[in-house]
Design an enzyme around this catalytic site. Structure first.
Site, PDB file in Angstrom:
ATOM      1  N   LYS A 245      -9.267 -29.375  30.076  1.00 54.13           N
ATOM      2  CA  LYS A 245      -8.025 -28.835  29.847  1.00 54.13           C
ATOM      3  C   LYS A 245      -8.138 -27.246  29.282  1.00 54.13           C
ATOM      4  O   LYS A 245      -9.028 -27.204  28.404  1.00 54.13           O
ATOM      5  CB  LYS A 245      -7.219 -29.569  29.070  1.00 54.13           C
ATOM      6  CG  LYS A 245      -5.599 -29.180  28.739  1.00 54.13           C
ATOM      7  CD  LYS A 245      -4.944 -30.087  27.747  1.00 54.13           C
ATOM      8  CE  LYS A 245      -3.389 -29.457  27.879  1.00 54.13           C
ATOM      9  NZ  LYS A 245      -2.623 -30.541  26.857  1.00 54.13           N
TER      10      LYS A 245
ATOM     11  N   SER B  99       0.713 -35.899  25.578  1.00 54.65           N
ATOM     12  CA  SER B  99       0.278 -35.055  26.768  1.00 54.65           C
ATOM     13  C   SER B  99      -1.043 -35.968  27.299  1.00 54.65           C
ATOM     14  O   SER B  99      -1.352 -35.063  28.387  1.00 54.65           O
ATOM     15  CB  SER B  99      -0.101 -33.774  26.172  1.00 54.65           C
ATOM     16  OG  SER B  99       1.204 -32.975  26.264  1.00 54.65           O
TER      17      SER B  99
ATOM     18  N   SER C 211       1.549 -32.650  28.954  1.00 57.22           N
ATOM     19  CA  SER C 211       1.170 -31.195  29.270  1.00 57.22           C
ATOM     20  C   SER C 211      -0.014 -31.292  30.071  1.00 57.22           C
ATOM     21  O   SER C 211      -0.641 -30.338  30.707  1.00 57.22           O
ATOM     22  CB  SER C 211       0.979 -30.181  27.991  1.00 57.22           C
ATOM     23  OG  SER C 211      -0.024 -30.631  26.973  1.00 57.22           O
TER      24      SER C 211
HETATM   25  N1  GLN Z   1       5.819 -33.262  25.802  1.00 62.24           N
HETATM   26  C1  GLN Z   1       5.464 -32.953  24.458  1.00 62.24           C
HETATM   27  C2  GLN Z   1       6.122 -31.422  24.191  1.00 62.24           C
HETATM   28  O1  GLN Z   1       6.435 -31.090  25.067  1.00 62.24           O
HETATM   29  C3  GLN Z   1       4.114 -33.130  24.228  1.00 62.24           C
HETATM   30  C4  GLN Z   1       3.224 -32.325  24.301  1.00 62.24           C
HETATM   31  C5  GLN Z   1       1.877 -32.465  24.144  1.00 62.24           C
HETATM   32  O2  GLN Z   1       1.507 -33.603  23.945  1.00 62.24           O
HETATM   33  N2  GLN Z   1       0.881 -31.527  23.956  1.00 62.24           N
HETATM   34  O3  GLN Z   1       5.962 -30.904  23.089  1.00 62.24           O
END
Ligand code: GLN
Length: 508
Positions: free
Chosen positions: A74, A173, A149
């Site tokens: 990532k 995410s 994400s």
């Molecule tokens: N969807 C969540 C957010 O937007 C989690 C994102 C994540 O785990 N990095 O914060």
């Protein structure tokens, strides 16, 4: 898509070489990435050079435990000399100057790194649409999102562009995109895996973890990722289990089924996929125990207060001076001069109150440095990141701190207690990973709250620091994958891995 142990057998029997394997993945990237957009940068030469080096070791019999794995990373985990953009304009040209601990650990066991994976900007999002690289697309249907994400990491494994990948999970995410793309995704306990070299979003939530094609591969990868790190004071000294061995443990599990996770908003087919699995697991001898997690309804609000507060502080470092994108200084000076001239012109004719106000505006005008910060951040950050910085700054501001940040911290404790009580009775807690299958691109783009609601089943694990896994559980009638989630108490990764394995076995 072969799992790691099979690949290793083939490599040591001389049936294939790592160069051949890497070439296949590169071919897959060449043919699929234009539609899936999972990989945002790729150094083929470097990958083949790594393959040659590791292949030598395989021949000599001295290769590490992850030799044969091909890993996408990532784009917020630092790999020395490679770009780490975080999908943000502000880091568009940023090159890492050191390796994250997880990279060193995997490299020490001869994992091979192939490509950097697409993501939501600074890991803020649930769809991988907030990216300067353009949205990632679900390999099962490119009209749909990958989730986020870590969408690129999930899609890379699902589309055969890497055998494993690394992602990060702050509120879901890893697990949600794993569920949307039909692969295994594991969020370790907070402090189980070092965050050193992970670009921070919300530091009391962020966790690095693996995406794989099988639960065994997740166990093998986690074994190497886990452990304390002097470079990250939040890592735990807790000994690292041999997770792959734990999978041999066939003792039956006590599975908690939280009432609150099967209510309104859950797609009926997703619900039946999970419920059918529960029946089958019970038939295999595992026991199901109804439980309650009474503070579930507050999880999303609590998370989006605390995570944005931490984000607003973490992202303060991007000022255009020390890191990344810097606005044009000549333009800054020009802007300020123009503004000053305009104010002075108005001052010449102004009287009374207006005159006083104008004098005040002139006195308060930005210095060139302040304007440089402002312009760099305005140009550097995308809409969602700006929204979060604003929200986070607001909940931390003097007048609202107690009402929002302080209260959310207290609710976080209550959510943690819910889980502690539940884990006195059960080994794992089961739920859908997400309320629906992957939604269409653009569908939630204009509705941040709808997007945030998607995190309902994953966010509590981050609030309480416990571990969770998403395992593929089947296919919806819309053709998209459905995931099932298991959560276990802190440092009980072996339990979620065993539960995940039990689901895999149901699928034969
Ligand atoms: N969807 C969540 C957010 O937007 C989690 C994102 C994540 O785990 N990095 O914060």
């Amino acid at each position: 898509m072969k799992n790691l142990l099979t690949t290793q057998d083939e490599l040591s029997a001389g049936k294939t070489t790592l160069q051949e394997i890497v070439e296949q993945y590169i071919e897959s990237i060449d043919s699929n990435n234009s539609s899936v957009n999972a990989i945002v940068s790729l150094d083929k030469e470097d990958a083949l050079e790594q393959a040659g080096r590791i292949q030598e070791k395989i021949k000599e019999g001295s290769a590490g435990k992850l030799a044969g794995s091909v890993v996408a990373v990532k784009d917020l985990i630092c790999e020395k000399g490679k770009k780490t953009t975080c999908s943000s304009n502000i880091l568009r040209n940023f090159e890492s100057v050191y390796n994250a601990t997880v990279i060193d650990k995997l490299a020490a066991e001869d994992a091979l790194f192939l490509g950097r994976a697409n993501m939501d900007e600074f890991a803020m999002g649930s769809s991988t649409e907030n990216s300067i690289h353009g949205p990632a697309r679900n390999p099962h249907n490119t009209d749909h999102v990958t989730g986020g994400s870590s969408g690129g990491s999930a899609a890379a494994v699902a589309a055969g562009m890497s055998s494993m990948s690394l992602g990060s999970d702050t509120g879901g995410s890893i697990r949600q995109p794993a569920s949307y793309c039909g692969v295994v995704g594991l969020k370790p306990t907070y402090g189980r895996v070092s965050r050193y070299g992970l670009v921070a979003y919300a530091s009391s939530f962020d966790c690095i973890g693996p995406f794989t094609n099988s639960v065994m591969d997740a166990a093998l990868m986690l074994e190497q990722l886990a452990g304390s790190d002097p470079m990250d004071q939040s890592t735990a000294d807790e000994p690292v289990e041999e997770y792959s061995k734990a999978l041999e443990n066939t003792e039956k599990l006590t599975i908690g089924v939280p009432d609150e996770y099967f209510g309104d908003g859950l797609d009926s087919e997703v619900r039946s996929v999970v419920e059918d699995h529960l029946k089958s697991l019970e038939a295999e001898g595992h026991s199901l125990v109804p439980i309650n997690l009474p503070h579930t309804e507050y999880a999303i609000a609590t998370y989006y207060i605390l995570a944005t507060a931490e984000a607003s502080s973490n992202l303060a470092r991007y000022d255009g001076i020390r890191y990344g994108h810097r606005a044009d200084f000549d333009q800054v000076e020009e802007e300020l001069k123009k503004e000053q001239i305009a104010l002075e012109k108005r001052l010449e004719v102004a009287t009374g109150k207006e005159h006083e106000e104008l004098l005040e505006s002139i006195a308060k005008a930005d210095s060139p440095l302040i304007r440089l910060y402002k312009n760099s951040r305005t140009e550097g950050f995308g809409t969602e990141v700006k929204r979060r910085i604003l929200l986070g700054t607001y909940v931390l501001s003097a007048g609202y701190y107690d009402a929002y940040f302080g209260k959310a911290q207290r609710v976080r404790r209550l959510i943690k207690q819910d889980f502690q009580e539940a884990f006195e009775k059960v080994d794992v807690i089961v739920s859908p990973t997400a309320p629906t299958t992957a939604f269409k691109l653009g569908e939630n783009q204009d509705d941040p709250v709808q997007m945030y609601l998607n995190d309902i089943y994953t966010i509590s694990a981050n609030l309480s620091g416990i571990c969770g896994i998403s395992v593929p559980a089947g296919t919806h009638s819309n053709g998209l994958p459905v995931g099932i989630q298991f959560m276990a108490d802190s440092f009980k990764e072996q339990n979620i891995l065993r539960a995940g394995r039990a689901v895999e076995l149901l699928h034969g």
